[in-house]
Scaffold this active site. Structure first.
Site, PDB file in Angstrom:
ATOM      1  N   GLY A   1     -94.266 -42.360  76.815  1.00  0.00           N
ATOM      2  CA  GLY A   1     -95.363 -42.377  75.838  1.00  0.00           C
ATOM      3  C   GLY A   1     -95.983 -43.755  75.782  1.00  0.00           C
ATOM      4  O   GLY A   1     -95.298 -44.762  75.575  1.00  0.00           O
ATOM      5  N   GLY A   2     -97.297 -43.820  75.990  1.00  0.00           N
ATOM      6  CA  GLY A   2     -97.991 -45.105  76.034  1.00  0.00           C
ATOM      7  C   GLY A   2     -97.923 -45.858  74.712  1.00  0.00           C
ATOM      8  O   GLY A   2     -97.686 -47.074  74.697  1.00  0.00           O
ATOM      9  N   LYS A   3     -98.141 -45.173  73.610  1.00  0.00           N
ATOM     10  CA  LYS A   3     -98.117 -45.857  72.302  1.00  0.00           C
ATOM     11  C   LYS A   3     -96.701 -46.351  71.994  1.00  0.00           C
ATOM     12  O   LYS A   3     -96.509 -47.480  71.523  1.00  0.00           O
ATOM     13  CB  LYS A   3     -98.606 -44.897  71.195  1.00  0.00           C
TER      14      LYS A   3
ATOM     15  N   ASP B   1     -96.997 -37.469  85.455  1.00  0.00           N
ATOM     16  CA  ASP B   1     -96.911 -38.860  85.939  1.00  0.00           C
ATOM     17  C   ASP B   1     -95.691 -39.051  86.830  1.00  0.00           C
ATOM     18  O   ASP B   1     -94.559 -38.821  86.414  1.00  0.00           O
ATOM     19  CB  ASP B   1     -96.850 -39.818  84.745  1.00  0.00           C
TER      20      ASP B   1
ATOM     21  N   LYS C   1    -107.053 -48.095  76.414  1.00  0.00           N
ATOM     22  CA  LYS C   1    -106.269 -47.874  77.648  1.00  0.00           C
ATOM     23  C   LYS C   1    -106.616 -46.522  78.271  1.00  0.00           C
ATOM     24  O   LYS C   1    -106.788 -46.405  79.493  1.00  0.00           O
ATOM     25  CB  LYS C   1    -104.767 -47.977  77.326  1.00  0.00           C
TER      26      LYS C   1
ATOM     27  N   SER D   1    -101.039 -38.406  77.587  1.00  0.00           N
ATOM     28  CA  SER D   1    -102.047 -37.838  76.686  1.00  0.00           C
ATOM     29  C   SER D   1    -102.872 -36.757  77.381  1.00  0.00           C
ATOM     30  O   SER D   1    -103.161 -36.865  78.586  1.00  0.00           O
ATOM     31  CB  SER D   1    -102.991 -38.939  76.211  1.00  0.00           C
ATOM     32  N   LEU D   2    -103.292 -35.775  76.603  1.00  0.00           N
ATOM     33  CA  LEU D   2    -104.001 -34.614  77.165  1.00  0.00           C
ATOM     34  C   LEU D   2    -105.239 -34.975  78.007  1.00  0.00           C
ATOM     35  O   LEU D   2    -105.407 -34.417  79.092  1.00  0.00           O
ATOM     36  CB  LEU D   2    -104.365 -33.635  76.038  1.00  0.00           C
ATOM     37  N   PRO D   3    -106.105 -35.899  77.572  1.00  0.00           N
ATOM     38  CA  PRO D   3    -107.291 -36.192  78.408  1.00  0.00           C
ATOM     39  C   PRO D   3    -106.924 -36.679  79.810  1.00  0.00           C
ATOM     40  O   PRO D   3    -107.627 -36.373  80.780  1.00  0.00           O
ATOM     41  CB  PRO D   3    -108.023 -37.305  77.632  1.00  0.00           C
TER      42      PRO D   3
ATOM     43  N   ASP E   1     -94.034 -31.762  85.673  1.00  0.00           N
ATOM     44  CA  ASP E   1     -94.333 -33.030  85.020  1.00  0.00           C
ATOM     45  C   ASP E   1     -95.596 -33.578  85.716  1.00  0.00           C
ATOM     46  O   ASP E   1     -95.974 -33.094  86.789  1.00  0.00           O
ATOM     47  CB  ASP E   1     -93.137 -33.980  85.207  1.00  0.00           C
TER      48      ASP E   1
ATOM     49  N   ASP F   1     -89.776 -36.323  87.970  1.00  0.00           N
ATOM     50  CA  ASP F   1     -89.556 -37.504  88.815  1.00  0.00           C
ATOM     51  C   ASP F   1     -88.650 -38.549  88.179  1.00  0.00           C
ATOM     52  O   ASP F   1     -88.352 -39.550  88.820  1.00  0.00           O
ATOM     53  CB  ASP F   1     -90.889 -38.200  89.136  1.00  0.00           C
TER      54      ASP F   1
HETATM   55  C1  XBP Z   1     -95.284 -40.305  81.377  1.00  0.00           C
HETATM   56  C2  XBP Z   1     -95.417 -41.321  80.362  1.00  0.00           C
HETATM   57  C3  XBP Z   1     -96.749 -41.673  79.865  1.00  0.00           C
HETATM   58  C4  XBP Z   1     -97.617 -42.447  80.800  1.00  0.00           C
HETATM   59  C5  XBP Z   1     -98.797 -42.985  80.054  1.00  0.00           C
HETATM   60  O1  XBP Z   1     -93.961 -39.822  81.377  1.00  0.00           O
HETATM   61  O2  XBP Z   1     -94.447 -41.851  79.889  1.00  0.00           O
HETATM   62  O3  XBP Z   1     -96.566 -42.453  78.728  1.00  0.00           O
HETATM   63  O4  XBP Z   1     -96.897 -43.534  81.326  1.00  0.00           O
HETATM   64  O5  XBP Z   1     -99.501 -42.002  79.374  1.00  0.00           O
HETATM   65  P1  XBP Z   1     -93.593 -38.382  82.003  1.00  0.00           P
HETATM   66  P2  XBP Z   1    -100.017 -42.240  77.872  1.00  0.00           P
HETATM   67  O6  XBP Z   1     -94.032 -38.402  83.415  1.00  0.00           O
HETATM   68  O7  XBP Z   1     -92.120 -38.289  81.897  1.00  0.00           O
HETATM   69  O8  XBP Z   1     -94.276 -37.332  81.171  1.00  0.00           O
HETATM   70  O9  XBP Z   1    -100.461 -43.662  77.769  1.00  0.00           O
HETATM   71  O10 XBP Z   1    -101.149 -41.251  77.712  1.00  0.00           O
HETATM   72  O11 XBP Z   1     -98.852 -41.954  76.965  1.00  0.00           O
HETATM   73 MG    MG Z   2     -92.866 -38.343  85.143  1.00  0.00          MG
END
Ligand code: XBP
Ligand code: MG
Length: 248
Positions: free
Chosen positions: A54-56, A13, A87, A127-129, A11, A182
């Site tokens: 997911g941010g959106k 984040d 963002k 997101s990929l970027p 993973d 995590d």
């Molecule tokens: C990560 C997320 C992501 C980030 C933000 O979760 O939930 O949404 O917080 O990224 P995980 P975006 O670690 O479980 O994959 O804004 O690009 O979605």
């Molecule tokens: Mg995570």
């Protein structure tokens, strides 16, 4: 080294790096400010919003739960991706400015795995970027055979879809792969895909339920910076490939 372990799936984040509090959260707030919305996600509120991956999806959830009276000039389905695009721009600025560093042990373990010919993959909701920028800055994009990110599957964690995607792309049996996550959402997704999972907690996730994890540790640790075992057993001061292989 065991013949069984073929792949490590990471993973991003909260696992490779603590990206949320000082990265994603700050970037969301800057995007809200640019749009003149008057919304602010405090560290505490953000912890609650992290239940939605997911941010959106997180922005939509926030509007529904915390801004029920919000009226937008544009349709919300157009506003959310627009906010999210801004963002992402701010997040990349923070990342490239050095705000986000890798967690202890991540680079060491990844390099060790690479040395033993273990396949490396990424499964993230981000997101990929965001992911490519982090890997390019701190590791190497080419080290990862599959990078599964963001909207590549419609349903995000805790749905197992992103892990099914990685398994299908690699063609390995799930019993030969180990996931490092995590969060409870990440653990649930990996477990539902039949994958053994190690959890490295952080301040946003340390109180979550990880009873399905094979091992829960404070971080991956380093030879001079041992990790703390929270659940399960580890016959080493830090997580190395031999310890991971023994979980299979
Ligand atoms: C990560 C997320 C992501 C980030 C933000 O979760 O939930 O949404 O917080 O990224 P995980 P975006 O670690 O479980 O994959 O804004 O690009 O979605
Ligand atoms: Mg995570």
């Amino acid at each position: 080294m065991s013949n069984h372990l073929k792949c490590l799936i990471f993973d991003v984040d909260g696992t490779l790096a603590n990206t949320e509090k000082d990265g994603h959260r700050v970037a969301f707030n800057r995007a809200f400010e640019d749009a003149g919305l008057g919304w602010h996600w405090s560290e505490e509120l953000y912890g609650k919003l992290l239940t939605v991956s997911g941010g959106k999806e997180r922005i939509r959830y926030y509007i529904e739960q915390y801004q029920a009276d919000f009226e937008s000039e544009t349709d919300i389905s157009e506003l959310i991706p627009r906010l999210h695009q801004v963002k992402t721009k701010y997040y990349l600025q923070l990342l490239n400015g050095g705000v986000i560093q890798l967690r202890p042990g991540t680079k060491r373990l990844i390099q060790e795995a690479k040395g033993f010919g273990i396949t490396l993959a990424i499964a993230t909701t981000s997101s990929l970027p965001n992911v490519t920028a982090l890997l390019e800055k701190h590791l190497d994009l080419d080290w990862f055979k599959v990078i599964a990110a963001g909207d590549i599957v419609p349903k995000k964690k805790p749905s197992p879809d992103i892990y099914h995607y990685v398994i299908d792309r690699l063609g390995f049996s799930p019993e030969t792969m180990i996931v490092i996550e995590d969060s409870d959402n990440g653990l649930e997704a990996a477990t539902a895909a039949g994958l053994t999972t190690i959890v490295t907690v952080n301040s946003y996730t340390e109180q979550q339920d990880f009873s399905n994890a094979a091992l829960v540790i404070s971080d991956l640790g380093e030879p001079n910076q041992p990790c703390r075992v929270i659940q399960g057993s580890l016959n080493a001061k830090y997580l190395d490939l031999a310890s991971i292989s023994s979980l299979i």
